[in-house]
Design a protein around this motif. Structure first.
Motif, PDB file in Angstrom:
ATOM      1  N   ASP A  78      60.404  26.999  51.491  1.00  0.00           N
ATOM      2  CA  ASP A  78      59.706  25.870  50.857  1.00  0.00           C
ATOM      3  C   ASP A  78      58.186  26.062  50.909  1.00  0.00           C
ATOM      4  OD1 ASP A  78      62.130  24.682  50.342  1.00  0.00           O
ATOM      5  OD2 ASP A  78      61.992  23.180  51.936  1.00  0.00           O
ATOM      6  N   LEU A  79      57.693  26.517  52.077  1.00  0.00           N
ATOM      7  CA  LEU A  79      56.247  26.708  52.243  1.00  0.00           C
ATOM      8  C   LEU A  79      55.724  27.835  51.354  1.00  0.00           C
ATOM      9  CD1 LEU A  79      55.366  26.495  56.045  1.00  0.00           C
ATOM     10  CD2 LEU A  79      54.446  25.100  54.186  1.00  0.00           C
ATOM     11  N   LEU A  80      56.479  28.942  51.281  1.00  0.00           N
ATOM     12  CA  LEU A  80      56.028  30.086  50.477  1.00  0.00           C
ATOM     13  C   LEU A  80      55.886  29.695  49.011  1.00  0.00           C
ATOM     14  CD1 LEU A  80      58.149  32.854  52.240  1.00  0.00           C
ATOM     15  CD2 LEU A  80      55.640  32.825  52.106  1.00  0.00           C
ATOM     16  N   VAL A  81      56.775  28.828  48.553  1.00  0.00           N
ATOM     17  CA  VAL A  81      56.677  28.352  47.163  1.00  0.00           C
ATOM     18  C   VAL A  81      55.546  27.336  47.033  1.00  0.00           C
ATOM     19  CG1 VAL A  81      57.865  27.080  45.328  1.00  0.00           C
ATOM     20  CG2 VAL A  81      59.083  28.857  46.621  1.00  0.00           C
ATOM     21  N   ALA A  82      55.463  26.415  47.995  1.00  0.00           N
ATOM     22  CA  ALA A  82      54.411  25.378  47.928  1.00  0.00           C
ATOM     23  C   ALA A  82      53.023  25.998  47.925  1.00  0.00           C
ATOM     24  CB  ALA A  82      54.558  24.413  49.100  1.00  0.00           C
ATOM     25  N   LYS A  83      52.860  27.127  48.653  1.00  0.00           N
ATOM     26  CA  LYS A  83      51.544  27.757  48.746  1.00  0.00           C
ATOM     27  C   LYS A  83      51.334  28.821  47.667  1.00  0.00           C
ATOM     28  CE  LYS A  83      50.382  25.358  52.336  1.00  0.00           C
ATOM     29  NZ  LYS A  83      49.360  24.289  52.220  1.00  0.00           N
ATOM     30  N   GLY A  84      52.316  28.991  46.801  1.00  0.00           N
ATOM     31  CA  GLY A  84      52.142  29.919  45.680  1.00  0.00           C
ATOM     32  C   GLY A  84      52.375  31.384  46.003  1.00  0.00           C
ATOM     33  N   ALA A  85      52.886  31.689  47.202  1.00  0.00           N
ATOM     34  CA  ALA A  85      53.123  33.094  47.559  1.00  0.00           C
ATOM     35  C   ALA A  85      54.358  33.635  46.848  1.00  0.00           C
ATOM     36  CB  ALA A  85      53.291  33.233  49.072  1.00  0.00           C
ATOM     37  N   LEU A  86      55.348  32.797  46.649  1.00  0.00           N
ATOM     38  CA  LEU A  86      56.553  33.169  45.904  1.00  0.00           C
ATOM     39  C   LEU A  86      56.813  32.086  44.854  1.00  0.00           C
ATOM     40  CD1 LEU A  86      59.081  34.299  48.708  1.00  0.00           C
ATOM     41  CD2 LEU A  86      57.561  35.754  47.328  1.00  0.00           C
ATOM     42  N   SER A  87      57.543  32.497  43.791  1.00  0.00           N
ATOM     43  CA  SER A  87      57.893  31.512  42.759  1.00  0.00           C
ATOM     44  C   SER A  87      59.343  31.079  42.927  1.00  0.00           C
ATOM     45  CB  SER A  87      57.704  32.122  41.370  1.00  0.00           C
ATOM     46  OG  SER A  87      58.657  33.165  41.182  1.00  0.00           O
ATOM     47  N   ARG A  88      59.661  29.951  42.326  1.00  0.00           N
ATOM     48  CA  ARG A  88      61.050  29.486  42.331  1.00  0.00           C
ATOM     49  C   ARG A  88      61.951  30.518  41.680  1.00  0.00           C
ATOM     50  NH1 ARG A  88      61.365  23.832  43.075  1.00  0.00           N
ATOM     51  NH2 ARG A  88      63.389  23.931  42.068  1.00  0.00           N
ATOM     52  N   GLU A  89      61.420  31.176  40.634  1.00  0.00           N
ATOM     53  CA  GLU A  89      62.216  32.178  39.931  1.00  0.00           C
ATOM     54  C   GLU A  89      62.547  33.356  40.849  1.00  0.00           C
ATOM     55  OE1 GLU A  89      60.297  33.567  36.385  1.00  0.00           O
ATOM     56  OE2 GLU A  89      62.062  34.708  35.724  1.00  0.00           O
ATOM     57  N   THR A  93      66.341  34.483  41.702  1.00  0.00           N
ATOM     58  CA  THR A  93      66.866  35.792  41.273  1.00  0.00           C
ATOM     59  C   THR A  93      66.997  36.772  42.426  1.00  0.00           C
ATOM     60  OG1 THR A  93      64.647  36.630  40.801  1.00  0.00           O
ATOM     61  CG2 THR A  93      65.832  35.540  38.984  1.00  0.00           C
ATOM     62  N   GLY A  94      66.310  36.488  43.541  1.00  0.00           N
ATOM     63  CA  GLY A  94      66.351  37.410  44.674  1.00  0.00           C
ATOM     64  C   GLY A  94      65.519  38.667  44.457  1.00  0.00           C
ATOM     65  N   GLN A  95      64.664  38.627  43.472  1.00  0.00           N
ATOM     66  CA  GLN A  95      63.834  39.790  43.141  1.00  0.00           C
ATOM     67  C   GLN A  95      62.367  39.371  43.032  1.00  0.00           C
ATOM     68  OE1 GLN A  95      64.925  43.057  42.565  1.00  0.00           O
ATOM     69  NE2 GLN A  95      66.921  42.334  43.278  1.00  0.00           N
ATOM     70  N   ALA A  96      61.466  40.238  43.556  1.00  0.00           N
ATOM     71  CA  ALA A  96      60.035  39.987  43.380  1.00  0.00           C
ATOM     72  C   ALA A  96      59.654  40.180  41.920  1.00  0.00           C
ATOM     73  CB  ALA A  96      59.230  40.931  44.269  1.00  0.00           C
TER      74      ALA A  96
ATOM     75  N   HIS B   8      64.094  20.766  47.008  1.00  0.00           N
ATOM     76  CA  HIS B   8      63.562  21.771  47.928  1.00  0.00           C
ATOM     77  C   HIS B   8      63.843  23.174  47.395  1.00  0.00           C
ATOM     78  CE1 HIS B   8      62.343  19.375  51.486  1.00  0.00           C
ATOM     79  NE2 HIS B   8      63.248  18.524  51.041  1.00  0.00           N
ATOM     80  N   PRO B   9      62.795  24.021  47.246  1.00  0.00           N
ATOM     81  CA  PRO B   9      63.026  25.373  46.716  1.00  0.00           C
ATOM     82  C   PRO B   9      64.035  26.189  47.529  1.00  0.00           C
ATOM     83  CG  PRO B   9      60.672  24.883  46.777  1.00  0.00           C
ATOM     84  CD  PRO B   9      61.361  23.748  47.468  1.00  0.00           C
ATOM     85  N   HIS B  10      64.172  25.893  48.835  1.00  0.00           N
ATOM     86  CA  HIS B  10      65.090  26.710  49.647  1.00  0.00           C
ATOM     87  C   HIS B  10      66.507  26.678  49.091  1.00  0.00           C
ATOM     88  CE1 HIS B  10      67.285  23.475  51.739  1.00  0.00           C
ATOM     89  NE2 HIS B  10      66.143  22.835  51.864  1.00  0.00           N
ATOM     90  N   SER B  11      66.828  25.591  48.348  1.00  0.00           N
ATOM     91  CA  SER B  11      68.200  25.484  47.814  1.00  0.00           C
ATOM     92  C   SER B  11      68.476  26.527  46.729  1.00  0.00           C
ATOM     93  CB  SER B  11      68.446  24.071  47.280  1.00  0.00           C
ATOM     94  OG  SER B  11      67.536  23.800  46.236  1.00  0.00           O
ATOM     95  N   LEU B  12      67.421  27.216  46.275  1.00  0.00           N
ATOM     96  CA  LEU B  12      67.619  28.285  45.280  1.00  0.00           C
ATOM     97  C   LEU B  12      68.158  29.558  45.917  1.00  0.00           C
ATOM     98  CD1 LEU B  12      64.241  27.696  43.414  1.00  0.00           C
ATOM     99  CD2 LEU B  12      66.519  27.178  42.506  1.00  0.00           C
ATOM    100  N   THR B  26      64.122  40.477  51.604  1.00  0.00           N
ATOM    101  CA  THR B  26      64.069  41.438  50.496  1.00  0.00           C
ATOM    102  C   THR B  26      62.943  41.089  49.520  1.00  0.00           C
ATOM    103  OG1 THR B  26      66.439  41.827  50.672  1.00  0.00           O
ATOM    104  CG2 THR B  26      65.402  42.417  48.584  1.00  0.00           C
ATOM    105  N   ILE B  27      62.866  39.836  49.138  1.00  0.00           N
ATOM    106  CA  ILE B  27      61.827  39.428  48.183  1.00  0.00           C
ATOM    107  C   ILE B  27      60.434  39.648  48.783  1.00  0.00           C
ATOM    108  CG2 ILE B  27      60.897  37.538  46.791  1.00  0.00           C
ATOM    109  CD1 ILE B  27      63.738  36.189  47.120  1.00  0.00           C
TER     110      ILE B  27
END
Lengths: 224, 203
Positions: A78-89, A93-96, B8-12, B26-27
């Motif tokens: 949740d934090l990595l997405v909130a801070k913009g380090a990772l995207s929901r996509e 997808t499990g891929q960078a 919550h994004p974690h649910s993805l 991995t990501i």
């Protein structure tokens, strides 16, 4: 008005199960989740109060059903997405997708020992002057809530809200989590160990001489 | 300012926790944000180098050296730093002494705060809902589950670690250990005795 992490004094949790000292983790992914969380902290996107709040802000049903390190991993994602380090996509997808400007901050294996040994002190010079000294009687504020941010982080446990205790120790001036968890500055304040008699906390105390001592910031307290 | 995100994004991520951790690692690795070798190093540190032996070293020295004990109880941080036991989650240490009058016990009701440089990673029970919920209300019943029974005249003092101060219990030295040296005494100091859910072992 509270969140599910604030469980001091709660009834119904059943027995505590002691374990031998050599049992550190219960699954291979536990140490991995721990290490991933610590290593991600080196990216510098959050502080300890922000990361605690991310775990506390999990939905109560998730907080209750997740094992300890599942909470860590969910809050980390949740934090990595909130801070913009990772995207929901990327999570979906499990891929960078693409590179990151933050890669230069990646924790190197050779830097681990130094980072762990360095720590992160919470004391700060200056800040508010101390209003209380050991021996003073104080009352904890009635609301175990963040007074600025609705639903925000606080380290005031609900079981102490409104209670009267005695200052037993002045720990110096510490960062205020209620502010630091929300990007509103460190707002350092005097921190005190405050003793509460079991007989003042519980309807059915085990023993009249027993006490609970908690660390509470000056703004949580008033003179009683 | 809303603080509850209903999606919550974690649910993805995959719901199975092992797959979830693997997917996130991995990501982050592909993205260049995490080096798996650094994760191995962190795990090795807490599995093999930083653990309750550090705390036991401090306790055993306090048992044999009165001057050290006095300094430790008065202001633990400089004493522990000199022994090399400073670090993450042990930046602000307070050592509390068990006596016939007072038995100290440590909990973190709000999360799982614990003195890592002295005791390592907290055990499962320390992080459990049952320990966090019950220790402040019924410490004697919790102690009984660890096999510890205290006389009614001994007051129980439960320290709830609500800030960045971390507490270490200095257990009572068992009787019959007058002839033991520091190294032999270390073996009597259990992890649980330094959390306050146990007593030091009698030889």
């Amino acid at each position: 008005m509270t969140r599910p992490h604030d469980m001091g004094g709660r009834f119904g949790d059943g027995p505590v199960t002691p374990e031998p000292e050599d049992v550190m983790f219960h699954a291979d992914w536990h140490p991995r989740a721990l290490a991933l969380t610590l290593a991600s902290g080196s990216l510098g996107l959050w502080n300890i109060d922000i990361s605690r709040h991310a775990r506390e802000a999990l939905a109560p049903k998730d907080y209750a059903r997740f094992a300890y390190y599942e909470k860590w991993i969910a809050a980390l994602a949740d934090l990595l997405v909130a801070k913009g380090a990772l995207s929901r996509e990327e999570l979906a997808t499990g891929q960078a997708i693409g590179d990151s400007d933050l890669a230069e901050k990646r924790l190197a294996p050779g830097a681990v020992a130094g980072v762990l040994a360095k720590g992160g002190p919470a004391t700060r010079p200056g800040g508010l002057a101390a209003e209380f000294v050991p021996g003073d009687t104080v009352q904890v504020r009635a609301q175990a809530e963040n007074m600025v941010v609705d639903g925000g982080h606080t380290r005031l446990p609900a079981y102490l809200a409104g209670r009267t205790g005695t200052i037993v120790r002045h720990h110096g001036t510490h960062i205020l989590p209620d502010s630091n968890a929300h990007g509103q500055g460190e707002a350092p304040e005097p921190l005190y160990a405050v003793a509460f008699r079991a007989t003042d906390l519980w309807a059915h105390p085990e023993n009249s001489g027993d006490e609970v001592i908690a660390d509470l910031w000056q703004s949580y307290l008033s003179r009683a | 300012m809303p603080h509850d995100h209903h999606d919550h994004p974690h649910s993805l991520l995959p719901s199975d926790p092992a797959l979830r951790v693997k997917a996130l690692e991995t990501i982050l690795t592909q993205k260049g944000l995490v080096d798996p070798a650094a994760l191995d190093e962190i795990i090795d540190t807490y599995e093999n180098r930083i653990g309750p032996k550090n705390g036991a070293h401090v306790v055993a020295r306090a048992w044999v050296d009165a001057e050290f004990r006095a300094a430790l109880l008065a202001d633990a941080d400089p004493v522990l730093a000199e022994m090399g036991y400073y670090g993450r989650q042990g930046e602000h240490m307070v050592v509390v002494e068990n006596t016939d009058e007072v038995h100290n016990m440590v909990v973190c009701t709000l999360c799982s705060c614990y003195p890592w440089p002295l005791l390592g990673i907290p055990p499962g029970w320390y992080k459990s809902d049952a320990y966090r919920a019950r220790s402040v209300r019924e410490p004697r019943k919790v102690l009984a589950e660890f096999g510890v029974a205290l006389p009614a005249e001994t007051a129980v003092r439960v320290w709830d670690s609500t800030a960045e101060v971390r507490y270490l219990v200095l257990p009572q030295r068992p009787s019959g250990t007058e002839d033991l040296d520091e190294a032999a005494l270390m073996a009597l100091v259990t992890r649980d005795s330094m959390i306050g859910t146990g007593l030091a072992v009698s030889p």
